[in-house]
Design a protein around this motif. Sequence first.
Motif, PDB file in Angstrom:
ATOM      1  N   VAL A   1       0.840  -1.189   0.000  1.00 18.13           N
ATOM      2  CA  VAL A   1       0.000   0.000   0.000  1.00 18.13           C
ATOM      3  C   VAL A   1       0.881   1.246   0.000  1.00 18.13           C
ATOM      4  CG1 VAL A   1      -1.737   1.312   1.265  1.00 18.13           C
ATOM      5  CG2 VAL A   1      -1.863  -1.192   1.212  1.00 18.13           C
ATOM      6  N   VAL A   2       0.581   2.153  -0.939  1.00 14.87           N
ATOM      7  CA  VAL A   2       1.302   3.420  -1.038  1.00 14.87           C
ATOM      8  C   VAL A   2       0.533   4.534  -0.329  1.00 14.87           C
ATOM      9  CG1 VAL A   2       2.159   5.174  -2.638  1.00 14.87           C
ATOM     10  CG2 VAL A   2       2.355   2.755  -3.229  1.00 14.87           C
ATOM     11  N   ALA A   3      -0.768   4.594  -0.573  1.00 16.14           N
ATOM     12  CA  ALA A   3      -1.601   5.655  -0.015  1.00 16.14           C
ATOM     13  C   ALA A   3      -3.059   5.187  -0.075  1.00 16.14           C
ATOM     14  CB  ALA A   3      -1.432   6.949  -0.816  1.00 16.14           C
ATOM     15  N   PRO A   4      -3.912   5.775   0.756  1.00 16.44           N
ATOM     16  CA  PRO A   4      -3.627   6.818   1.747  1.00 16.44           C
ATOM     17  C   PRO A   4      -3.058   6.282   3.053  1.00 16.44           C
ATOM     18  CG  PRO A   4      -5.946   6.292   1.834  1.00 16.44           C
ATOM     19  CD  PRO A   4      -5.360   5.453   0.702  1.00 16.44           C
ATOM     20  N   CYS A   5      -3.128   4.947   3.238  1.00 16.66           N
ATOM     21  CA  CYS A   5      -2.792   4.341   4.526  1.00 16.66           C
ATOM     22  C   CYS A   5      -1.314   4.526   4.869  1.00 16.66           C
ATOM     23  CB  CYS A   5      -3.123   2.860   4.517  1.00 16.66           C
ATOM     24  SG  CYS A   5      -4.721   2.463   3.757  1.00 16.66           S
ATOM     25  N   PRO A   6      -0.990   4.855   6.110  1.00 19.52           N
ATOM     26  CA  PRO A   6       0.411   4.944   6.520  1.00 19.52           C
ATOM     27  C   PRO A   6       0.957   3.605   7.023  1.00 19.52           C
ATOM     28  CG  PRO A   6      -0.983   5.793   8.256  1.00 19.52           C
ATOM     29  CD  PRO A   6      -1.906   5.387   7.138  1.00 19.52           C
ATOM     30  N   HIS A   7       0.261   2.513   6.721  1.00 19.64           N
ATOM     31  CA  HIS A   7       0.669   1.192   7.211  1.00 19.64           C
ATOM     32  C   HIS A   7       0.077   0.124   6.303  1.00 19.64           C
ATOM     33  CE1 HIS A   7      -3.427   0.588   8.647  1.00 19.64           C
ATOM     34  NE2 HIS A   7      -3.376   1.831   9.099  1.00 19.64           N
ATOM     35  N   GLN A   8       0.492  -1.114   6.542  1.00 16.92           N
ATOM     36  CA  GLN A   8       0.070  -2.265   5.761  1.00 16.92           C
ATOM     37  C   GLN A   8      -0.895  -3.153   6.554  1.00 16.92           C
ATOM     38  OE1 GLN A   8       1.213  -2.451   2.660  1.00 16.92           O
ATOM     39  NE2 GLN A   8       1.120  -4.561   1.945  1.00 16.92           N
ATOM     40  N   ARG A   9      -1.236  -2.721   7.762  1.00 15.52           N
ATOM     41  CA  ARG A   9      -2.099  -3.521   8.627  1.00 15.52           C
ATOM     42  C   ARG A   9      -3.568  -3.346   8.243  1.00 15.52           C
ATOM     43  NH1 ARG A   9       1.099  -0.463  11.734  1.00 15.52           N
ATOM     44  NH2 ARG A   9      -0.682   0.753  12.461  1.00 15.52           N
ATOM     45  N   GLY A  10      -4.434  -4.054   8.972  1.00 17.81           N
ATOM     46  CA  GLY A  10      -5.858  -3.881   8.761  1.00 17.81           C
ATOM     47  C   GLY A  10      -6.306  -2.474   9.116  1.00 17.81           C
ATOM     48  N   CYS A  11      -7.394  -2.017   8.491  1.00 22.50           N
ATOM     49  CA  CYS A  11      -7.903  -0.674   8.774  1.00 22.50           C
ATOM     50  C   CYS A  11      -8.335  -0.587  10.233  1.00 22.50           C
ATOM     51  CB  CYS A  11      -9.084  -0.363   7.843  1.00 22.50           C
ATOM     52  SG  CYS A  11      -9.776   1.291   8.116  1.00 22.50           S
ATOM     53  N   PRO A  12      -7.879   0.437  10.969  1.00 20.83           N
ATOM     54  CA  PRO A  12      -8.208   0.545  12.397  1.00 20.83           C
ATOM     55  C   PRO A  12      -9.581   1.138  12.675  1.00 20.83           C
ATOM     56  CG  PRO A  12      -6.772   2.338  11.778  1.00 20.83           C
ATOM     57  CD  PRO A  12      -6.913   1.486  10.548  1.00 20.83           C
ATOM     58  N   ILE A  13     -10.293   1.605  11.660  1.00 16.86           N
ATOM     59  CA  ILE A  13     -11.601   2.219  11.881  1.00 16.86           C
ATOM     60  C   ILE A  13     -12.607   1.132  12.252  1.00 16.86           C
ATOM     61  CG2 ILE A  13     -13.486   3.502  10.814  1.00 16.86           C
ATOM     62  CD1 ILE A  13     -11.426   4.877   9.057  1.00 16.86           C
ATOM     63  N   PRO A  14     -13.290   1.253  13.386  1.00 21.75           N
ATOM     64  CA  PRO A  14     -14.260   0.232  13.784  1.00 21.75           C
ATOM     65  C   PRO A  14     -15.382   0.123  12.753  1.00 21.75           C
ATOM     66  CG  PRO A  14     -13.726   1.668  15.636  1.00 21.75           C
ATOM     67  CD  PRO A  14     -13.142   2.300  14.414  1.00 21.75           C
ATOM     68  N   PRO A  15     -15.679  -1.078  12.288  1.00 20.50           N
ATOM     69  CA  PRO A  15     -16.738  -1.247  11.277  1.00 20.50           C
ATOM     70  C   PRO A  15     -18.064  -0.665  11.742  1.00 20.50           C
ATOM     71  CG  PRO A  15     -15.489  -3.280  11.564  1.00 20.50           C
ATOM     72  CD  PRO A  15     -15.046  -2.357  12.652  1.00 20.50           C
ATOM     73  N   GLY A  16     -18.689   0.064  10.834  1.00 15.60           N
ATOM     74  CA  GLY A  16     -19.997   0.632  11.110  1.00 15.60           C
ATOM     75  C   GLY A  16     -19.992   1.930  11.884  1.00 15.60           C
ATOM     76  N   GLN A  17     -18.841   2.346  12.401  1.00 16.63           N
ATOM     77  CA  GLN A  17     -18.783   3.573  13.193  1.00 16.63           C
ATOM     78  C   GLN A  17     -18.312   4.780  12.398  1.00 16.63           C
ATOM     79  OE1 GLN A  17     -16.796   3.225  16.977  1.00 16.63           O
ATOM     80  NE2 GLN A  17     -17.601   1.168  17.352  1.00 16.63           N
ATOM     81  N   ASP A  18     -17.524   4.543  11.387  1.00 16.01           N
ATOM     82  CA  ASP A  18     -16.976   5.640  10.586  1.00 16.01           C
ATOM     83  C   ASP A  18     -16.464   5.026   9.290  1.00 16.01           C
ATOM     84  OD1 ASP A  18     -16.213   8.144   9.813  1.00 16.01           O
ATOM     85  OD2 ASP A  18     -14.806   8.481  11.457  1.00 16.01           O
ATOM     86  N   TRP A  19     -15.963   5.864   8.396  1.00 22.53           N
ATOM     87  CA  TRP A  19     -15.384   5.363   7.159  1.00 22.53           C
ATOM     88  C   TRP A  19     -14.300   6.321   6.700  1.00 22.53           C
ATOM     89  CZ3 TRP A  19     -19.903   8.005   7.534  1.00 22.53           C
ATOM     90  CH2 TRP A  19     -20.135   9.047   6.633  1.00 22.53           C
ATOM     91  N   CYS A  20     -13.310   5.775   6.016  1.00 25.15           N
ATOM     92  CA  CYS A  20     -12.176   6.566   5.548  1.00 25.15           C
ATOM     93  C   CYS A  20     -12.521   7.168   4.189  1.00 25.15           C
ATOM     94  CB  CYS A  20     -10.936   5.672   5.428  1.00 25.15           C
ATOM     95  SG  CYS A  20      -9.460   6.552   4.869  1.00 25.15           S
ATOM     96  N   HIS A  21     -12.559   8.483   4.141  1.00 26.58           N
ATOM     97  CA  HIS A  21     -12.819   9.161   2.877  1.00 26.58           C
ATOM     98  C   HIS A  21     -12.218  10.554   2.930  1.00 26.58           C
ATOM     99  CE1 HIS A  21     -16.016  10.725   5.438  1.00 26.58           C
ATOM    100  NE2 HIS A  21     -16.265  11.658   4.550  1.00 26.58           N
ATOM    101  N   PHE A  22     -12.145  11.185   1.774  1.00 25.78           N
ATOM    102  CA  PHE A  22     -11.510  12.481   1.653  1.00 25.78           C
ATOM    103  C   PHE A  22     -12.395  13.378   0.793  1.00 25.78           C
ATOM    104  CE2 PHE A  22      -8.437   9.095   2.188  1.00 25.78           C
ATOM    105  CZ  PHE A  22      -7.832   9.486   3.366  1.00 25.78           C
ATOM    106  N   SER A  23     -11.988  14.626   0.646  1.00 21.04           N
ATOM    107  CA  SER A  23     -12.835  15.591  -0.048  1.00 21.04           C
ATOM    108  C   SER A  23     -11.988  16.515  -0.911  1.00 21.04           C
ATOM    109  CB  SER A  23     -13.626  16.427   0.965  1.00 21.04           C
ATOM    110  OG  SER A  23     -14.476  17.352   0.313  1.00 21.04           O
ATOM    111  N   ALA A  24     -12.487  16.783  -2.113  1.00 22.67           N
ATOM    112  CA  ALA A  24     -11.845  17.734  -3.014  1.00 22.67           C
ATOM    113  C   ALA A  24     -12.866  18.795  -3.381  1.00 22.67           C
ATOM    114  CB  ALA A  24     -11.338  17.037  -4.270  1.00 22.67           C
ATOM    115  N   ARG A  25     -12.548  20.045  -3.149  1.00 23.83           N
ATOM    116  CA  ARG A  25     -13.462  21.140  -3.497  1.00 23.83           C
ATOM    117  C   ARG A  25     -13.176  21.596  -4.922  1.00 23.83           C
ATOM    118  NH1 ARG A  25     -15.472  25.559   0.681  1.00 23.83           N
ATOM    119  NH2 ARG A  25     -16.574  23.631   1.223  1.00 23.83           N
TER     120      ARG A  25
END
Length: 342
Positions: A211-235
């Motif tokens: 993985v190059v981006a956006p993750c700073p690691h190769q581990r599983g995603c630390p976001i608890p399922p169903g509580q939030d989600w990883c996303h970004f925004s471009a204006r």
Amino acid sequence: MTALPEQLQSALDTALRRFPQQELARAVTRLSTRYRQGEAATTPILLTPVDAAAYAGYRMPGTYAAVRSALTEIARQLPDFAPRSLIDVGGGTGTAVWAATDTWPSLGELTVVEQAPEVVALGRRLMAAAPRLRETVWQRGRIDPAAEAPRADVVTLSYVLGELPETTRAATVRWLAQAAGLLVLIEPGTPAGYERILRARDELIGQGRAVVAPCPHQRGCPIPPGQDWCHFSARLPRVGAHRVIKEGSLNFEDEKFSYVAVVGAGALGVEGSGGTGVAVGRAANRVLRHPVKRKGLVALRLCTGADGLAEVTVTKRHGVDYRAARDVEWGEEWAPSTPDHG
């Protein structure tokens, strides 16, 4: 803000002026309904010139902003990467090609794979406005994991996974990665879009990709399922025909997206121009939300390279890091000079 390149904006406005506004609006409504029903990737729905124009006018500005934003962050993690070839699979009117060539001037061998002939025709006309894109190769074709894998320094698939049958997504992801130096997948920044990216990420890591981006690691995603989600925004600004076709009162919009970028097996390098290994440098931490900026402090929500999720407060006493925190934006890397605040 991330605006369309001037040449593309002018060409798109010209293409849209061929059709009455009401006809474009009806086409947008019809296409939006069919996209929500998941028909786009399995059955061509952009069948007429007005369909293609409505699709391009409605989606190209937002798609360009998202792809350009993602590629900019990826390029920051691959500072020596100078790709020569790109294949955009399911590329529509070629938006990702415009974004990629703006990111990497070294790109010269450009290919778009798209199944709808009217979309290909419009994409060609739009690229005729940019001399460096006029030689782009357009291939009529569907996404088919049984076919020969796309082979290029960069392979992109943007806003397409969600249109594919769920049963074919994992095979499609593996197929795309087989011969790609760098694979970039982008989806809408919704919980469902993030879930598709997360599953693709897991599949790619399981196949030995780094993985190059956006993750700073190769581990599983630390976001608890169903509580939030990883996303970004471009204006992006709403200008010209895009503002007319959107029928909105605001002169800007925010395009939310989720993405993942990986390089081939071997993990510490990718074969770039001339067969030279290119080092991969992951972000130290990734900013996951708009920083909260108050007098004398900045609060950052981070995905960290070491500890998973973190809430970090940077204050004036942190000196140079405080000044950097005042400038950092959602989706960017946060790399403090001292470790006690992220």
